[in-house]
Design a protein around this motif. Sequence first.
Motif, PDB file in Angstrom:
ATOM      1  N   UNK A 188     -14.905  -0.189  31.073  1.00 50.95           N
ATOM      2  CA  UNK A 188     -15.701  -1.420  31.191  1.00 50.95           C
ATOM      3  C   UNK A 188     -14.840  -2.667  31.335  1.00 50.95           C
ATOM      4  N   UNK A 189     -13.629  -2.639  30.757  1.00 52.63           N
ATOM      5  CA  UNK A 189     -12.725  -3.785  30.903  1.00 52.63           C
ATOM      6  C   UNK A 189     -12.318  -3.971  32.360  1.00 52.63           C
ATOM      7  N   UNK A 190     -12.015  -2.849  33.035  1.00 50.64           N
ATOM      8  CA  UNK A 190     -11.661  -2.911  34.456  1.00 50.64           C
ATOM      9  C   UNK A 190     -12.831  -3.429  35.271  1.00 50.64           C
ATOM     10  N   UNK A 191     -14.028  -2.954  34.937  1.00 47.44           N
ATOM     11  CA  UNK A 191     -15.219  -3.401  35.660  1.00 47.44           C
ATOM     12  C   UNK A 191     -15.403  -4.912  35.511  1.00 47.44           C
ATOM     13  N   UNK A 192     -15.141  -5.431  34.303  1.00 45.54           N
ATOM     14  CA  UNK A 192     -15.243  -6.880  34.092  1.00 45.54           C
ATOM     15  C   UNK A 192     -14.201  -7.626  34.909  1.00 45.54           C
ATOM     16  N   UNK A 193     -12.972  -7.089  34.968  1.00 47.82           N
ATOM     17  CA  UNK A 193     -11.909  -7.724  35.762  1.00 47.82           C
ATOM     18  C   UNK A 193     -12.283  -7.744  37.243  1.00 47.82           C
ATOM     19  N   UNK A 194     -12.863  -6.637  37.708  1.00 47.30           N
ATOM     20  CA  UNK A 194     -13.266  -6.557  39.118  1.00 47.30           C
ATOM     21  C   UNK A 194     -14.323  -7.609  39.433  1.00 47.30           C
ATOM     22  N   UNK A 195     -15.267  -7.791  38.534  1.00 46.53           N
ATOM     23  CA  UNK A 195     -16.307  -8.811  38.745  1.00 46.53           C
ATOM     24  C   UNK A 195     -15.692 -10.206  38.821  1.00 46.53           C
ATOM     25  N   UNK A 196     -14.707 -10.447  37.974  1.00 48.46           N
ATOM     26  CA  UNK A 196     -14.029 -11.751  37.991  1.00 48.46           C
ATOM     27  C   UNK A 196     -13.273 -11.945  39.297  1.00 48.46           C
TER      28      UNK A 196
END
Length: 603
Positions: A188-196
């Motif tokens: 989920x951390x990677x997914x948040x970074x991708x959204x950013x």
Amino acid sequence: MLIVDSARTLSKCQLDLTTLVIIAAVGAVAQGEVFDAALVVILFNLAKVLEMTATNRVSRSLKAVMQLSSIRMVTLASGKSVATTDLKVGDVITLRPGEECPADGKVTRGSASCSEAALTGEARPVEKHVGSEMTSGTLVLNGYVEITVEKDSEDSTLVQLEEQVQEAQLQRTGRQIFIERFAAVWTPLVLAIVLIVSTLVPFLTDKDYRSWSMKGLVILLTACPCAIVIGAPLATTCAIAAAATKGLFIKRPHTVELLPSVTAAGLDKTGTLTTGEFGVRVQERFSKTPLTADALKLAAALEMKSAHPIAAAIVSEAMGCIGEANEHNELPEVKGFRVVEGVGIKGRVRVESSFVRVFVGNKRVLDAVNATPTAHAQFANFQQQHPSDTAVAVVVNDELTLGLALNDTVREDAAQMVEELRDLGCEPRIFTGDAEQSGRAVAMAVGIDPDSCHFSMKPEDKFMVIKELEEEGSLSLMLGDGINDSKALATATVGIAMGERSAALAAKTADMVMITDKMIRLPQCIRLCRYAVLIEKLNVFLPLLVKVVELGFALAGKFELWMAVVGDVATLVLVLALGTTILSRRFWQTDGDETDSSGSEDE
């Protein structure tokens, strides 16, 4: 199928690789990169196929061995043969020399000399009569008994062991649990970074949402920990499977990581370094009078009529197997058989067309036949030469003909195991409840300094020595087979129960069970586990290294979506390939052992 798998994990409030792949594929289609989206799905499915192939190979390695309680046949008192797995409480089974009791029960007819070395740790057989308890794994050496079954075979220790090994494959070590927890947070951390990266970064910089969205998708696939999560536990799983194919059952997965680090080994004597069964160690012929028959066979013919504990050893030495001697009746005819209490047995044994008088027993046999002073001196000297053995005199026609020294037999490859344990940095010593005289003889036979060994030990003594080693900072290994070893097995860094007929309590408290009689398998297993630990570390380090490089190229905009998928699949193939090398037969090969290279010797 991908959508179903993703929905299943999302319903548990989890994000996995399947979800990330779907997001990446949908994102690629939205960007107009249909080819890249299709390639992502195809390569991901290829990775799943490869993972399944590796897992199936491990399963096949275990499948044959997991049928430990393989169907054996046993004869009921009615004469009917049934599978041991079909035995029920109340069934009456028959047991003859060489046969093993398949279930717990009670003797209801007959008598026999039996080996309970797994329970008592003592090589000397015990007599079983009507009313005696018979435990599963008790071996009939001589005689005939009928047993009424009191416990179903499905409750046996061996069946429980199968379940424990299967559970061990599903368990994870502390290091692997940490990796799985890390992946659960990382995804989920990677997914948040991708959204950013896909929204906030272009909003604050060049407004090129398309370019930054593509970079985000690449980062999404690149940062996925698939290879790490699969590769780390694969090493342990393959090690457990490989060891099981050679008769070493690792019940706890952390044993794979601990076994290579042991520096001290406590080895039980009876039933571990030795077979736990009496055998003829030395024969010495005294009489110069020529005989047309072998004196040992004459003695064996008498012993076949006896239920004495040493009878089976003499018959087996003469005929190769007491079971075959009983079945084929190849020994000479005996007449006038008689037991002389406190002395031995005697009778007349056929030699060609006539009979000779044969007397077999202890030194009192010489007094019974009025032997010459020379015969007395010869046998006394024989006893002095073998002080830790049971000495038996064979007298033919009142003349001392043969001397036999019997004792528990040292396993053939025990000395080789001791030598290889030392080469691996693990110093072995003997822990035994036997007297010092017999213990020192075994120590010297296997190449261990007797002064470093412990004799006449009680179960509590073994436990205390292991505890002291652990408190001194030494990682210890305890190898034993009986109830008297169970506390030490539970205390050692790695406890190993030895033998298919290990006492139930010993097998339960041990981290590992050896059902093979090949002692050399232990150092081979240590080498295997060392390699497995190395592979486990590589399967974490290499994917991390690849991903760091890929992320650098992705952030620089020089890494395409299909490259990220290919890189991830290639890394997965690498860790799967490394993991399955643990299943190689090379770990089990010994000098001049050609059967191991075929892989069929223990399977």
